[in-house]
Design a protein around this motif. Structure first.
Motif, PDB file in Angstrom:
ATOM      1  N   TRP A 248      28.056  35.093  37.879  1.00  0.00           N
ATOM      2  CA  TRP A 248      28.308  36.475  38.287  1.00  0.00           C
ATOM      3  C   TRP A 248      27.217  36.871  39.275  1.00  0.00           C
ATOM      4  N   PHE A 249      27.642  37.461  40.368  1.00  0.00           N
ATOM      5  CA  PHE A 249      26.739  37.957  41.391  1.00  0.00           C
ATOM      6  C   PHE A 249      27.034  39.437  41.615  1.00  0.00           C
ATOM      7  N   ARG A 250      26.118  40.130  42.280  1.00  0.00           N
ATOM      8  CA  ARG A 250      26.377  41.523  42.617  1.00  0.00           C
ATOM      9  C   ARG A 250      25.747  41.859  43.964  1.00  0.00           C
ATOM     10  N   GLN A 251      26.350  42.842  44.597  1.00  0.00           N
ATOM     11  CA  GLN A 251      25.836  43.304  45.879  1.00  0.00           C
ATOM     12  C   GLN A 251      25.870  44.818  45.904  1.00  0.00           C
ATOM     13  N   ALA A 252      24.692  45.402  46.005  1.00  0.00           N
ATOM     14  CA  ALA A 252      24.565  46.853  46.102  1.00  0.00           C
ATOM     15  C   ALA A 252      24.601  47.255  47.575  1.00  0.00           C
ATOM     16  N   PRO A 253      24.947  48.501  47.862  1.00  0.00           N
ATOM     17  CA  PRO A 253      24.997  48.955  49.262  1.00  0.00           C
ATOM     18  C   PRO A 253      23.667  48.723  49.970  1.00  0.00           C
ATOM     19  N   GLY A 254      23.737  48.098  51.142  1.00  0.00           N
ATOM     20  CA  GLY A 254      22.540  47.875  51.933  1.00  0.00           C
ATOM     21  C   GLY A 254      21.655  46.748  51.448  1.00  0.00           C
ATOM     22  N   LYS A 255      22.098  46.036  50.425  1.00  0.00           N
ATOM     23  CA  LYS A 255      21.288  44.938  49.879  1.00  0.00           C
ATOM     24  C   LYS A 255      22.042  43.611  49.957  1.00  0.00           C
TER      25      LYS A 255
END
Length: 123
Positions: free
Chosen positions: A35-42
């Motif tokens: 599982w991966f995640r991507q926050a806004p601007g990151k």
């Protein structure tokens, strides 16, 4: 080619819980999953990984003790149980897989990705 579909995202208050699911269109018995995640601007970052057998798991320091990755081989589904959620956990969460016996936290190793599911944690 196996396809992955995430579900279970949504809006939750800080301190709450969510369980994400990643359902595969085919057998992922020999797949290491993550599982991966991507926050806004990151940049996208690893959250958790699990080996093909489920015997080995790895977690980002930021989620240790709060998140649990698991898999149900009979259902070809991988889960991410998220407890004690924080606003910093807000991101699009992606499921990823690779047919390998070796569990990995390296994003570049994964070759199969889902479309992502949004998780928003309000303060």
């Amino acid at each position: 080619q196996v396809q992955l579909v995430e579900s279970g995202g949504g809006l939750v208050q800080a301190g709450g819980s969510l369980r994400l699911s990643c359902a595969a269109s085919g057998r992922i018995f020999l797949y290491a999953m993550g599982w991966f995640r991507q926050a806004p601007g990151k940049e996208r970052e690893i959250v958790a990984a699990i080996s093909w057998s489920g015997s080995s798991t790895s977690y980002a320091d930021s989620v240790k003790g709060r998140f649990t990755i698991s898999r149900d081989s009979a259902k070809d589904t991988v889960y991410l149980q998220m407890n004690s959620l924080k606003p910093d956990d807000t991101a699009v969460y992606y499921c990823a897989g690779k047919k390998t016996f070796i569990s990995t936290i390296d994003e570049s190793e994964y070759d199969t990705w889902g479309q992502g599911t949004q998780v928003t944690v309000s303060s």
